[in-house]
Design an enzyme around this catalytic site. Sequence first.
Site, PDB file in Angstrom:
ATOM      1  N   ASP A 112     -14.750   2.017   5.921  1.00 35.32           N
ATOM      2  CA  ASP A 112     -13.507   1.261   6.060  1.00 35.32           C
ATOM      3  C   ASP A 112     -13.313   0.480   4.755  1.00 35.32           C
ATOM      4  O   ASP A 112     -14.100  -0.428   4.452  1.00 35.32           O
ATOM      5  CB  ASP A 112     -13.645   0.316   7.260  1.00 35.32           C
ATOM      6  CG  ASP A 112     -12.404  -0.529   7.483  1.00 35.32           C
ATOM      7  OD1 ASP A 112     -11.526  -0.577   6.600  1.00 35.32           O
ATOM      8  OD2 ASP A 112     -12.337  -1.175   8.551  1.00 35.32           O
ATOM      9  N   VAL A 113     -12.266   0.806   4.005  1.00 32.40           N
ATOM     10  CA  VAL A 113     -12.082   0.153   2.704  1.00 32.40           C
ATOM     11  C   VAL A 113     -11.822  -1.352   2.836  1.00 32.40           C
ATOM     12  O   VAL A 113     -12.028  -2.104   1.883  1.00 32.40           O
ATOM     13  CB  VAL A 113     -10.946   0.812   1.878  1.00 32.40           C
ATOM     14  CG1 VAL A 113     -11.303   2.233   1.488  1.00 32.40           C
ATOM     15  CG2 VAL A 113      -9.606   0.739   2.596  1.00 32.40           C
ATOM     16  N   SER A 135      -9.056  12.237   3.859  1.00 33.07           N
ATOM     17  CA  SER A 135      -9.163  13.200   4.966  1.00 33.07           C
ATOM     18  C   SER A 135      -7.838  13.878   5.270  1.00 33.07           C
ATOM     19  O   SER A 135      -7.818  14.963   5.853  1.00 33.07           O
ATOM     20  CB  SER A 135      -9.690  12.495   6.223  1.00 33.07           C
ATOM     21  OG  SER A 135      -8.939  11.324   6.500  1.00 33.07           O
ATOM     22  N   TYR A 161       3.951  -3.739   5.346  1.00 35.92           N
ATOM     23  CA  TYR A 161       3.676  -2.607   4.450  1.00 35.92           C
ATOM     24  C   TYR A 161       4.244  -2.858   3.059  1.00 35.92           C
ATOM     25  O   TYR A 161       3.558  -2.693   2.052  1.00 35.92           O
ATOM     26  CB  TYR A 161       4.264  -1.330   5.062  1.00 35.92           C
ATOM     27  CG  TYR A 161       4.005  -0.085   4.253  1.00 35.92           C
ATOM     28  CD1 TYR A 161       2.754   0.524   4.254  1.00 35.92           C
ATOM     29  CD2 TYR A 161       5.020   0.494   3.486  1.00 35.92           C
ATOM     30  CE1 TYR A 161       2.522   1.686   3.514  1.00 35.92           C
ATOM     31  CE2 TYR A 161       4.795   1.646   2.748  1.00 35.92           C
ATOM     32  CZ  TYR A 161       3.548   2.232   2.769  1.00 35.92           C
ATOM     33  OH  TYR A 161       3.320   3.377   2.026  1.00 35.92           O
ATOM     34  N   ALA A 191       5.079  -5.691   1.694  1.00 36.16           N
ATOM     35  CA  ALA A 191       4.376  -6.809   1.033  1.00 36.16           C
ATOM     36  C   ALA A 191       3.029  -6.334   0.490  1.00 36.16           C
ATOM     37  O   ALA A 191       2.633  -6.683  -0.635  1.00 36.16           O
ATOM     38  CB  ALA A 191       4.178  -7.950   2.023  1.00 36.16           C
ATOM     39  N   SER A 206       4.034   2.031  -3.358  1.00 36.56           N
ATOM     40  CA  SER A 206       5.125   2.697  -2.637  1.00 36.56           C
ATOM     41  C   SER A 206       6.487   2.155  -3.080  1.00 36.56           C
ATOM     42  O   SER A 206       6.616   0.987  -3.477  1.00 36.56           O
ATOM     43  CB  SER A 206       4.955   2.447  -1.137  1.00 36.56           C
ATOM     44  OG  SER A 206       6.070   2.905  -0.437  1.00 36.56           O
TER      45      SER A 206
HETATM   46  P1  NAP Z   1      -1.676   9.424   6.064  1.00 35.91           P
HETATM   47  O1  NAP Z   1      -1.314  10.852   6.162  1.00 35.91           O
HETATM   48  O2  NAP Z   1      -1.500   8.558   7.242  1.00 35.91           O
HETATM   49  O3  NAP Z   1      -3.202   9.322   5.551  1.00 35.91           O
HETATM   50  C1  NAP Z   1      -3.789   8.053   5.389  1.00 35.91           C
HETATM   51  C2  NAP Z   1      -5.227   8.206   4.928  1.00 35.91           C
HETATM   52  O4  NAP Z   1      -5.785   6.891   4.815  1.00 35.91           O
HETATM   53  C3  NAP Z   1      -6.081   8.974   5.921  1.00 35.91           C
HETATM   54  O5  NAP Z   1      -6.947   9.843   5.211  1.00 35.91           O
HETATM   55  C4  NAP Z   1      -6.886   7.872   6.619  1.00 35.91           C
HETATM   56  O6  NAP Z   1      -8.184   8.304   6.993  1.00 35.91           O
HETATM   57  C5  NAP Z   1      -7.027   6.853   5.494  1.00 35.91           C
HETATM   58  N1  NAP Z   1      -7.327   5.506   5.970  1.00 35.91           N
HETATM   59  C6  NAP Z   1      -6.576   4.708   6.784  1.00 35.91           C
HETATM   60  N2  NAP Z   1      -7.187   3.540   6.983  1.00 35.91           N
HETATM   61  C7  NAP Z   1      -8.361   3.588   6.295  1.00 35.91           C
HETATM   62  C8  NAP Z   1      -9.418   2.663   6.093  1.00 35.91           C
HETATM   63  N3  NAP Z   1      -9.414   1.429   6.646  1.00 35.91           N
HETATM   64  N4  NAP Z   1     -10.464   3.039   5.310  1.00 35.91           N
HETATM   65  C9  NAP Z   1     -10.494   4.279   4.740  1.00 35.91           C
HETATM   66  N5  NAP Z   1      -9.507   5.179   4.892  1.00 35.91           N
HETATM   67  C10 NAP Z   1      -8.456   4.841   5.653  1.00 35.91           C
HETATM   68  O7  NAP Z   1      -0.855   8.745   4.882  1.00 35.91           O
HETATM   69  P2  NAP Z   1      -0.268   9.345   3.504  1.00 35.91           P
HETATM   70  O8  NAP Z   1       1.176   9.513   3.670  1.00 35.91           O
HETATM   71  O9  NAP Z   1      -1.108  10.459   3.010  1.00 35.91           O
HETATM   72  O10 NAP Z   1      -0.456   8.056   2.568  1.00 35.91           O
HETATM   73  C11 NAP Z   1      -1.429   7.976   1.550  1.00 35.91           C
HETATM   74  C12 NAP Z   1      -1.071   6.808   0.654  1.00 35.91           C
HETATM   75  O11 NAP Z   1       0.216   7.042   0.075  1.00 35.91           O
HETATM   76  C13 NAP Z   1      -0.965   5.469   1.406  1.00 35.91           C
HETATM   77  O12 NAP Z   1      -1.479   4.427   0.606  1.00 35.91           O
HETATM   78  C14 NAP Z   1       0.540   5.314   1.603  1.00 35.91           C
HETATM   79  O13 NAP Z   1       0.895   3.972   1.758  1.00 35.91           O
HETATM   80  C15 NAP Z   1       1.056   5.924   0.320  1.00 35.91           C
HETATM   81  N6  NAP Z   1       2.444   6.385   0.334  1.00 35.91           N
HETATM   82  C16 NAP Z   1       2.867   7.272   1.300  1.00 35.91           C
HETATM   83  C17 NAP Z   1       4.195   7.708   1.267  1.00 35.91           C
HETATM   84  C18 NAP Z   1       4.731   8.691   2.299  1.00 35.91           C
HETATM   85  O14 NAP Z   1       5.965   8.893   2.330  1.00 35.91           O
HETATM   86  N7  NAP Z   1       3.909   9.329   3.118  1.00 35.91           N
HETATM   87  C19 NAP Z   1       5.074   7.249   0.271  1.00 35.91           C
HETATM   88  C20 NAP Z   1       4.594   6.364  -0.681  1.00 35.91           C
HETATM   89  C21 NAP Z   1       3.279   5.936  -0.641  1.00 35.91           C
HETATM   90  P3  NAP Z   1      -8.668   8.526   8.532  1.00 35.91           P
HETATM   91  O15 NAP Z   1      -7.607   9.338   9.227  1.00 35.91           O
HETATM   92  O16 NAP Z   1      -9.962   9.246   8.334  1.00 35.91           O
HETATM   93  O17 NAP Z   1      -8.836   7.155   9.095  1.00 35.91           O
END
Ligand code: NAP
Length: 240
Positions: A60-61, A14, A152, A154, A139
């Site tokens: 919810d995953v 989303s 996070y 871990a 990450s």
């Molecule tokens: P984000 O903007 O906060 O988006 C997180 C997404 O995960 C949202 O679409 C949210 O959906 C969904 N989500 C959360 N809990 C959920 C659940 N229980 N079941 C299903 N969906 C769920 O985060 P992002 O930065 O795009 O991160 C995406 C991935 O990249 C994550 O795994 C994060 O750890 C990883 N990552 C991020 C970064 C960074 O710098 N941003 C760096 C490295 C890795 P809803 O809003 O609909 O709940």
Amino acid sequence: MENGLKVAVITGASRGLGKEIALTLGKSGYNVAVNYLASEKEGMEVADDIASNTLLIKADVGDIQQVERMAEMVYARWGRVDVLVNNAGITKDSLMIKMKEEEWDEVLRVNLKGCCNTIRVFSCFMIKSGGGHIINISSYSGLKGREGQAAYSASKAGVMGLTYTASRELAGYNIKVNALAPGYMQTDMGMRAEKAMEDAKKESITGKLSGPKDAAGFIVYLLTTDNITGQVFCLDSRIV
Ligand code: NAP
């Protein structure tokens, strides 16, 4: 297969990185299942942008029954699953001495158990379609750690271990399992971690921050490969 296209399931599509991956795979000719949990309006906008070849699924995953229901919906619509991108993730940052037990539990439940849940459920459908690709989003924090991110980091280190084992267990079914460790990105999650952004800028050897497009493009490439599995790819400009 309803329309001859391959089927990709993107969790947490989303917003942020998941949204970019879903839109990119939609443009690359996949049927795309867009999973979300809380952000229904944003999820609907992603699905609308992909247009006809999409399916929006709230789940919810971290809850195996909801993941099973999601997989049944995908299979009922398209009759196959070729790609799973485990992108859904959360942070609840706090120094370890202040961290609440429920914060640890929830981060591990969504980020690590969620990833395991979807692999267990969707790999059964991939086996029926003759194989596929699973890509788990880990990450830099899982490799190097970060103050305030015990749960996070871990969970993301756990995702790497899970990737290695899943790649071994599923290789015989022609399922490739890899993990990506993207660079710091200015998504909703990234913007909440101001210190992480400052550190990433300082540590980057280009002085620039990463963006979701690099990761989405890398995934499109990985999906064209045949003998790359059990790997963790750092998509960063920080040397690890
Ligand atoms: P984000 O903007 O906060 O988006 C997180 C997404 O995960 C949202 O679409 C949210 O959906 C969904 N989500 C959360 N809990 C959920 C659940 N229980 N079941 C299903 N969906 C769920 O985060 P992002 O930065 O795009 O991160 C995406 C991935 O990249 C994550 O795994 C994060 O750890 C990883 N990552 C991020 C970064 C960074 O710098 N941003 C760096 C490295 C890795 P809803 O809003 O609909 O709940």
